[in-house]
Design a protein around this motif. Sequence first.
Motif, PDB file in Angstrom:
ATOM      1  N   ALA A   1      61.853  50.441  -5.131  1.00 22.94           N
ATOM      2  CA  ALA A   1      60.846  50.632  -6.176  1.00 22.94           C
ATOM      3  C   ALA A   1      59.689  49.668  -5.973  1.00 22.94           C
ATOM      4  N   LEU A   2      60.001  48.434  -5.519  1.00 23.79           N
ATOM      5  CA  LEU A   2      58.951  47.441  -5.285  1.00 23.79           C
ATOM      6  C   LEU A   2      58.057  47.892  -4.127  1.00 23.79           C
ATOM      7  N   GLY A   3      58.632  48.500  -3.075  1.00 25.22           N
ATOM      8  CA  GLY A   3      57.849  49.013  -1.951  1.00 25.22           C
ATOM      9  C   GLY A   3      56.933  50.142  -2.398  1.00 25.22           C
ATOM     10  N   GLN A   4      57.444  50.983  -3.266  1.00 27.91           N
ATOM     11  CA  GLN A   4      56.617  52.059  -3.778  1.00 27.91           C
ATOM     12  C   GLN A   4      55.498  51.509  -4.658  1.00 27.91           C
ATOM     13  N   LEU A   5      55.803  50.457  -5.394  1.00 27.41           N
ATOM     14  CA  LEU A   5      54.799  49.835  -6.252  1.00 27.41           C
ATOM     15  C   LEU A   5      53.690  49.218  -5.423  1.00 27.41           C
ATOM     16  N   ARG A   6      54.036  48.586  -4.316  1.00 27.26           N
ATOM     17  CA  ARG A   6      53.021  47.988  -3.454  1.00 27.26           C
ATOM     18  C   ARG A   6      52.124  49.068  -2.859  1.00 27.26           C
TER      19      ARG A   6
ATOM     20  N   LEU B   1      48.124  49.257  -3.472  1.00 29.57           N
ATOM     21  CA  LEU B   1      47.207  49.322  -2.354  1.00 29.57           C
ATOM     22  C   LEU B   1      46.298  50.553  -2.500  1.00 29.57           C
ATOM     23  N   LEU B   2      46.878  51.661  -2.898  1.00 33.28           N
ATOM     24  CA  LEU B   2      46.096  52.873  -3.128  1.00 33.28           C
ATOM     25  C   LEU B   2      45.092  52.669  -4.249  1.00 33.28           C
ATOM     26  N   LEU B   3      45.510  52.000  -5.292  1.00 41.29           N
ATOM     27  CA  LEU B   3      44.622  51.730  -6.419  1.00 41.29           C
ATOM     28  C   LEU B   3      43.457  50.840  -6.010  1.00 41.29           C
ATOM     29  N   VAL B   4      43.732  49.822  -5.186  1.00 38.58           N
ATOM     30  CA  VAL B   4      42.667  48.930  -4.723  1.00 38.58           C
ATOM     31  C   VAL B   4      41.688  49.703  -3.846  1.00 38.58           C
ATOM     32  N   LEU B   5      42.202  50.544  -2.955  1.00 39.24           N
ATOM     33  CA  LEU B   5      41.320  51.339  -2.102  1.00 39.24           C
ATOM     34  C   LEU B   5      40.456  52.292  -2.927  1.00 39.24           C
ATOM     35  N   VAL B   6      41.027  52.962  -3.898  1.00 39.29           N
ATOM     36  CA  VAL B   6      40.262  53.855  -4.766  1.00 39.29           C
ATOM     37  C   VAL B   6      39.206  53.064  -5.529  1.00 39.29           C
ATOM     38  N   GLY B   7      39.538  51.883  -5.992  1.00 39.15           N
ATOM     39  CA  GLY B   7      38.568  51.033  -6.693  1.00 39.15           C
ATOM     40  C   GLY B   7      37.414  50.637  -5.800  1.00 39.15           C
ATOM     41  N   ILE B   8      37.719  50.314  -4.538  1.00 38.22           N
ATOM     42  CA  ILE B   8      36.654  49.933  -3.602  1.00 38.22           C
ATOM     43  C   ILE B   8      35.752  51.135  -3.323  1.00 38.22           C
TER      44      ILE B   8
END
Length: 153
Positions: free
Chosen positions: A8-13, A17-24
């Motif tokens: 679950a922690l790997g999926q969360l990371r 990461l996807l959220l940070v990329l979308v934000g950028i």
Amino acid sequence: MPSSRDAALGQLRVSWLLLVLVGIVVAGVVVLAPTIGLLLEQRSDIAAAEAQVAAQEANVESLQEEVARWDDPAYIEAQARDRLFYVHPGETSFVLLDDRSTIEAASAAVPPATLEEPDRDWASTAASSFVVAGLTSAGPSSFGEPAQTDTPE
């Protein structure tokens, strides 16, 4: 073996990461959108200016051709004869005043030659209009037809 918590922690990371990329990407679009809009506006202005320059160049070319025509003595003579009705000495000039055919001239409407008597006296109508306009507080849109006054005939 990895536990379900590590999975679950790997999926969360991955999702962080996807959220940070979308934000950028969103931040990049927000920052670059006005610049891209300005670029597109400037390109359309440049295209309009180039079209205007091309039209003016065509106008200059036509005016240069007109000036070149005036260097020809035959053209000058033709213009003087046509526009100013000049003739050489000894020539006779004829000017056609009415170039309509006789059928068109005969079918033209001729106004009647009879005089018509007005139904009201113009002086009293003008005086009453002046008095009404001076004494009323209503606007011009509220006025209708002038009032009929009985005048002795």
